[in-house]
Design an enzyme around this catalytic site. Structure first.
Site, PDB file in Angstrom:
ATOM      1  N   SER A 131       0.810  -1.221   0.000  1.00 33.93           N
ATOM      2  CA  SER A 131       0.000   0.000   0.000  1.00 33.93           C
ATOM      3  C   SER A 131       0.839   1.266   0.000  1.00 33.93           C
ATOM      4  CB  SER A 131      -0.956   0.011   1.199  1.00 33.93           C
ATOM      5  OG  SER A 131      -0.245   0.144   2.414  1.00 33.93           O
ATOM      6  N   LYS A 168       0.823   4.255   7.017  1.00 31.99           N
ATOM      7  CA  LYS A 168       0.167   5.149   6.052  1.00 31.99           C
ATOM      8  C   LYS A 168       0.711   6.568   6.227  1.00 31.99           C
ATOM      9  CE  LYS A 168      -2.900   2.249   4.250  1.00 31.99           C
ATOM     10  NZ  LYS A 168      -2.215   1.029   4.757  1.00 31.99           N
TER      11      LYS A 168
END
Length: 213
Positions: A131, A168
């Site tokens: 990701s 993230k």
């Protein structure tokens, strides 16, 4: 370095080093173009390819921050780290609801040179998934993390959301928190007010796993 760099190539290499030292991560092509006055990121890409051919950097295809300085690769850690090294716990898979640094999560200790990182890290987290690919953070990499319950907008963080631990980019919009991936195949995560959310640390650097083999 085997081949002499041009003045412009040296400027780009210095910018990469400065950005890594300040943020823990290399700049994007767009950031290089903006900093050095190029008309487009493509011009930066051409210079980066030349630097790669000359052995100054290594490029990861398809990643906007996929730049690694060839002279910044850590040496393999010995059983006992030297006095100049920092021994860090290597955290693998984190079980739901338990602390990241719980003994059962620590696979081993790794000796690293603290000068490789923008700040001294507290642990290494094994990256799972892709990701954050476009930030140059790939499956199996070791993310150097400094424990912190605070982070600035735009920093790459380690967060606990419910039972999951995720890496993230942090984005705040007033009281709203969004966790952004660096891969268009993944969707942003909007943290709801009633979600169990905790900021566990900020990323201060990265180690490619092949450097430890």
């Amino acid at each position: 370095m085997a081949t002499k760099l041009t003045e412009r190539q040296q400027e780009i290499l210095d910018l990469i080093r400065q950005t890594v030292a300040r943020t823990g991560f290399p700049p994007t092509r767009a950031e290089i173009a903006q900093a050095l006055g190029f008309r487009s990121p493509n011009a930066a890409e051409d210079h980066l390819k030349a630097l790669a051919r000359k052995g100054a950097i290594e490029l990861t295809a398809g990643a906007s921050r996929g730049i690694r300085l060839k002279d910044a690769e850590p040496t393999p850690s010995p059983i006992l780290a030297s006095l100049s090294q920092l021994l860090l716990p290597l955290v693998g898979r984190v079980a739901a609801g338990s602390p990241i640094l719980a003994a059962e999560h620590v696979e081993r200790e790794v000796g690293v040179d603290p000068s490789l990182f923008s700040q001294a890290p507290d642990y290494l987290l094994k990256v799972r998934g892709m990701s954050m690919r476009d930030a140059g953070i790939l499956e199996g990499d070791l993310l150097a993390v400094k424990k912190s319950s605070e982070a600035r907008n735009g920093q790459i963080i380690v967060a606990r959301l419910g039972d999951d631990v995720t890496v993230k980019r942090l984005q705040r919009h007033g009281s709203r928190i969004e966790l952004l991936p660096e891969n268009p195949e993944f969707s942003p995560i909007l943290v709801a007010p009633d979600d169990e959310f905790a900021l566990e640390g900020v990323a201060v650097g990265l180690i490619r796993t092949h450097a430890l083999h």
